[in-house]
Design an enzyme around this catalytic site. Structure first.
Site, mmCIF file in Angstrom:
data_model
loop_
_atom_site.group_PDB
_atom_site.id
_atom_site.type_symbol
_atom_site.label_atom_id
_atom_site.label_comp_id
_atom_site.label_asym_id
_atom_site.label_seq_id
_atom_site.Cartn_x
_atom_site.Cartn_y
_atom_site.Cartn_z
ATOM 1 N N GLY A 299 -159.155 -17.096 -4.111
ATOM 2 C CA GLY A 299 -160.267 -16.199 -3.796
ATOM 3 C C GLY A 299 -160.271 -15.750 -2.350
ATOM 4 C CG ASP B 189 -152.010 -21.405 -4.578
ATOM 5 O OD1 ASP B 189 -153.015 -20.782 -4.236
ATOM 6 O OD2 ASP B 189 -151.972 -22.136 -5.596
ATOM 7 C CB SER C 297 -161.170 -17.891 -15.274
ATOM 8 O OG SER C 297 -160.379 -18.909 -14.709
ATOM 9 C CG ASN C 298 -157.202 -17.750 -11.212
ATOM 10 O OD1 ASN C 298 -156.049 -18.067 -11.414
ATOM 11 N ND2 ASN C 298 -158.170 -18.645 -11.108
ATOM 12 C CD GLN D 277 -165.417 -13.817 -10.548
ATOM 13 O OE1 GLN D 277 -164.533 -14.523 -10.069
ATOM 14 N NE2 GLN D 277 -166.707 -14.090 -10.411
ATOM 15 N NE ARG D 278 -162.674 -17.136 -7.857
ATOM 16 C CZ ARG D 278 -162.367 -17.451 -9.109
ATOM 17 N NH1 ARG D 278 -162.681 -16.619 -10.078
ATOM 18 N NH2 ARG D 278 -161.747 -18.559 -9.400
ATOM 19 C CE LYS E 198 -154.245 -18.892 -8.647
ATOM 20 N NZ LYS E 198 -155.451 -19.537 -8.135
ATOM 21 C CG ASP F 35 -160.172 -24.875 -4.657
ATOM 22 O OD1 ASP F 35 -159.538 -25.811 -4.136
ATOM 23 O OD2 ASP F 35 -159.906 -24.423 -5.785
ATOM 24 C CB CYS G 8 -165.955 -22.109 -6.914
ATOM 25 S SG CYS G 8 -166.622 -21.635 -5.322
ATOM 26 C CB CYS H 247 -172.491 -30.345 -17.733
ATOM 27 S SG CYS H 247 -171.220 -31.367 -16.973
#
Ligand code: ZN
Length: 498
Positions: free
Chosen positions: A156, A177, A184-185, A187-188, A201, A245, A303, A456
């Site tokens: 991100g 990395d 799902s990555n 989005q940003r 990546k 993160d 996050c 959860c």
């Protein structure tokens, strides 16, 4: 009455309010009144001994009161008190914290114009909007070309930072990395596109950055950053850009930067809120000056668990890149000793003063940390099943066991402690939704004699809910291991994951 600003991670405990009023003549009284009004905050602000937790900083207006009389600090009705917890997600001897800025470039002797690399005609055309500004000019652009920046993470924060650094003409860009691009990555993490899902990546980042600016040398480090490799890895670089993160890597990056004297362009994000600063410069504070210790595991959601607005890492990552460019060119006022907080919902930037802590264990006068340590252990993350099996058995249930017991017709009460918006995405049939923050006040909806399964998304929040329910007398509470993600994977793949 004074106003207390509540940061995003703690808003579940203040009925989602971002600012609340409390009464008190001192910070101590004010916080006592606050936790009386919002009991759920207490465990987050105070430890078992009733002391303010060390990863929670309290500011009166823009002053960090840790250096004043702390809880005795008087507050007036017009004062604004801010609670700033750390969110997730860098002396050798007298070598010290090293000069900041341009330092590293300067030390190599690159500061004499003649030793800086020349710009080609293509580069002059490409960077013309830089070159016509006196603050940058040909000299600044040549400094950028000479510079080496290491981005920790191509996610991100690393995405926008690396793209702007490459576009701006930073000569060498290192990327650390070892992840693979996930749906799902996208989005940003704008370094990566839909066709890149499933690719490494770094491979994806390299293609994107090369396309953006082929003049930039991309150095890929496809490894997990560790205490064993960090110093060697950081050494050739001038500025380290922390886009991690998680807390162990954050402390690792901080300590490595301090030990090597490399400036750390820091950023972190959570939901709608971001933080940025420049750490580990000569005479400036480091991340540990701000947060000597990490929060206990699980207290601050990641996050992945808490979510993040897609543009937020864009804003914070670009601030980090801006600071890196300023440090390299030695222009402007870097964010040294300044802690920038951004709230996207209110569209507000606030700046808090940050001092170098003389007792800081890594950059202080009598630093005790002179080499990299075990950061997983430091952050309380112990590898693999230290708990005796018997305890696990009594407190946890797997999704497969849960399914078997439901099929058998066992009377289990399933309590989903996620937020309503998560419940809309997927759910276990028959579950009742009681978000974690509401569990204390809605516990009377549950029978303490029932056998209860709490869950959860991944198991962290529900573990807290289970602990709470047991503490108030519920006899049989089981936590669903791996949360609903595990349930979807192993029991009901027809439901979406998030
Ligand atoms: Zn420090």
């Amino acid at each position: 009455m004074a106003k207390i600003l509540i940061p995003t991670p703690l808003r579940p405990y203040t009925d989602k309010q971002d600012a609340v009023d409390a009464t008190g003549a001192t910070v101590g009284e004010l916080l006592a009144d606050l936790t009386k009004r919002h009991a759920g905050l207490k465990a987050h602000l105070y430890n078992e001994q009733g002391k303010l937790r060390s990863f929670v900083n309290v500011y009166v207006n823009d002053e960090d009161i840790r250096y004043l009389q702390k809880e005795q600090t008087p507050v007036g009705t017009s004062d604004t008190v801010s609670i700033i917890p750390s969110v997730a997600g860098g002396v050798g001897e007298e070598k010290g914290y090293g000069p900041f800025s341009t330092a590293a470039v300067a030390e190599k002797g690159a500061y004499t114009l003649s030793s800086l690399p020349e710009l080609t005609n293509d580069e002059i055309k490409r960077y013309s909007r830089h070159l016509i500004m006196p603050e940058v000019g040909v000299e600044g652009q040549r400094k950028l070309k000479a510079a080496k920046v290491l981005c920790i993470g191509a996610g991100g924060l690393g995405s926008p930072a690396a793209m702007y650094l490459a576009a701006a003409g930073v000569g060498t860009l290192g990327l650390v990395d070892f992840d693979v691009v996930d749906f799902s990555n996208l989005q940003r993490q704008i370094l990566h596109g839909t066709p890149d899902v499933g690719r490494s990546k770094l491979a994806s980042a390299r293609d994107r950055l090369n396309a953006l600016n082929p003049n930039v040398t991309i150095e890929s480090h496809e490894i997990a950053l560790s205490s064993q490799n960090a110093l060697e890895l950081f050494e050739p670089y001038d500025v380290i850009l922390d886009g991690t993160d998680n807390f162990p890597t954050r402390y690792l990056v901080n300590d490595a930067c301090v030990l090597l004297g490399k400036p750390n362009a820091y950023g972190s994000i959570f939901r709608f809120e971001g933080q940025a600063s420049v750490f580990a410069t000569k005479g400036g504070p480091c991340y540990r000056c701000l947060y000597p210790e990490p929060p206990p595991p699980g207290l601050v959601p990641s996050c992945a668990e808490g979510g993040v607005l897609g543009v937020l890492p864009g804003i914070i990552g670009v601030i980090q890149a801006t600071e890196a460019l300023k440090l390299i060119m030695n222009v402007g006022e870097p964010l040294i000793g300044r802690f920038l907080i951004f709230d996207a919902l209110r569209m507000k930037f606030r700046e808090l003063k940050l001092r170098k802590e003389p007792d800081c264990p890594v950059c202080g006068t009598h630093a005790t940390i002179k080499q990299l340590i075990d950061y997983e252990q430091f952050c309380g993350i112990t590898p693999a099943a230290p708990e005796p099996v018997a305890v696990n058995k009594a407190t946890e249930i797997t999704s497969v066991e849960l399914k078997q017991r439901l099929d058998r017709g066992d009377a289990l009460r399933i309590v989903d402690v996620r937020e309503p918006n998560e419940y809309q995405i997927n759910r276990i049939p028959g579950s009742v939704l009681i978000p974690l923050g509401d569990v204390p006040k809605r516990q009377n909806e549950l029978d303490p004699n029932d056998e209860i399964v709490v869950h959860c998304k991944m198991g962290t929040r529900s573990a807290k809910a289970a602990d709470f329910l047991r503490s108030v007398g519920f006899k049989r509470v089981l936590n669903l291991k791996g949360g609903i993600l595990d349930w979807v994977e192993k029991v009901d793949p027809s439901q979406p994951k998030y």
